[in-house]
Write a protein that holds these residues in place. Structure first.
Motif, PDB file in Angstrom:
ATOM      1  N   ALA A  42      -6.718   0.993   4.085  1.00 45.87           N
ATOM      2  CA  ALA A  42      -7.318   0.519   2.828  1.00 45.87           C
ATOM      3  C   ALA A  42      -6.283   0.522   1.703  1.00 45.87           C
ATOM      4  CB  ALA A  42      -8.518   1.377   2.459  1.00 45.87           C
ATOM      5  N   GLN A  43      -5.509   1.586   1.602  1.00 46.45           N
ATOM      6  CA  GLN A  43      -4.487   1.651   0.555  1.00 46.45           C
ATOM      7  C   GLN A  43      -3.401   0.615   0.809  1.00 46.45           C
ATOM      8  OE1 GLN A  43      -4.741   3.580  -2.238  1.00 46.45           O
ATOM      9  NE2 GLN A  43      -3.032   2.328  -2.948  1.00 46.45           N
ATOM     10  N   PHE A  44      -3.063   0.382   2.061  1.00 42.41           N
ATOM     11  CA  PHE A  44      -2.079  -0.641   2.423  1.00 42.41           C
ATOM     12  C   PHE A  44      -2.532  -2.007   1.896  1.00 42.41           C
ATOM     13  CE2 PHE A  44      -0.643  -3.972   5.322  1.00 42.41           C
ATOM     14  CZ  PHE A  44       0.736  -3.773   5.306  1.00 42.41           C
ATOM     15  N   CYS A  45      -3.814  -2.332   2.100  1.00 42.77           N
ATOM     16  CA  CYS A  45      -4.344  -3.623   1.635  1.00 42.77           C
ATOM     17  C   CYS A  45      -4.360  -3.697   0.115  1.00 42.77           C
ATOM     18  CB  CYS A  45      -5.746  -3.851   2.191  1.00 42.77           C
ATOM     19  SG  CYS A  45      -5.755  -4.165   3.959  1.00 42.77           S
ATOM     20  N   ARG A  46      -4.786  -2.606  -0.542  1.00 44.88           N
ATOM     21  CA  ARG A  46      -4.780  -2.599  -2.009  1.00 44.88           C
ATOM     22  C   ARG A  46      -3.364  -2.812  -2.547  1.00 44.88           C
ATOM     23  NH1 ARG A  46      -8.919   1.239  -1.213  1.00 44.88           N
ATOM     24  NH2 ARG A  46      -7.472   2.976  -1.090  1.00 44.88           N
ATOM     25  N   ASP A  47      -2.392  -2.119  -1.961  1.00 43.56           N
ATOM     26  CA  ASP A  47      -1.006  -2.257  -2.409  1.00 43.56           C
ATOM     27  C   ASP A  47      -0.494  -3.679  -2.201  1.00 43.56           C
ATOM     28  OD1 ASP A  47      -1.015   0.434  -3.086  1.00 43.56           O
ATOM     29  OD2 ASP A  47       0.087   1.054  -1.278  1.00 43.56           O
ATOM     30  N   ALA A  48      -0.821  -4.275  -1.049  1.00 44.81           N
ATOM     31  CA  ALA A  48      -0.359  -5.629  -0.751  1.00 44.81           C
ATOM     32  C   ALA A  48      -0.954  -6.637  -1.733  1.00 44.81           C
ATOM     33  CB  ALA A  48      -0.724  -6.002   0.684  1.00 44.81           C
ATOM     34  N   VAL A  49      -2.224  -6.517  -2.008  1.00 44.62           N
ATOM     35  CA  VAL A  49      -2.873  -7.432  -2.948  1.00 44.62           C
ATOM     36  C   VAL A  49      -2.291  -7.238  -4.344  1.00 44.62           C
ATOM     37  CG1 VAL A  49      -5.050  -7.992  -4.090  1.00 44.62           C
ATOM     38  CG2 VAL A  49      -4.986  -7.682  -1.616  1.00 44.62           C
ATOM     39  N   GLN A  50      -2.123  -5.991  -4.767  1.00 48.55           N
ATOM     40  CA  GLN A  50      -1.582  -5.735  -6.100  1.00 48.55           C
ATOM     41  C   GLN A  50      -0.159  -6.262  -6.233  1.00 48.55           C
ATOM     42  OE1 GLN A  50      -3.426  -4.311  -8.780  1.00 48.55           O
ATOM     43  NE2 GLN A  50      -1.729  -5.411  -9.738  1.00 48.55           N
ATOM     44  N   GLU A  51       0.637  -6.109  -5.178  1.00 48.54           N
ATOM     45  CA  GLU A  51       2.013  -6.617  -5.199  1.00 48.54           C
ATOM     46  C   GLU A  51       2.018  -8.130  -5.396  1.00 48.54           C
ATOM     47  OE1 GLU A  51       5.509  -7.008  -1.915  1.00 48.54           O
ATOM     48  OE2 GLU A  51       4.551  -5.043  -2.087  1.00 48.54           O
TER      49      GLU A  51
END
Length: 59
Positions: A42-51
């Motif tokens: 979940a954090q991986f996806c949040r980080d990718a979207v935010q990037e």
């Protein structure tokens, strides 16, 4: 019993921002498998979207 959805303070988000919204999207089987291999998917996806959002904002 712990909250199965987790607590926002346990995630690496800004303290003033609660994780209250859900986002659903389609992905390939291979993408899903790679995401699930991450330590914290979940954090991986949040980080990718935010990037990506940050990159788009900089344009």
């Amino acid at each position: 019993m712990p909250n199965p959805k987790g607590n926002p303070q346990n995630f690496e988000n800004q303290p003033s921002r609660d994780l209250t919204e859900n986002v659903t999207f389609r992905a390939t089987k291979e993408m899903k498998e790679e995401i699930q291999k991450q330590d914290n998917p979940a954090q991986f996806c949040r980080d990718a979207v935010q990037e990506k959002l940050d990159r788009n904002k900089a344009k």
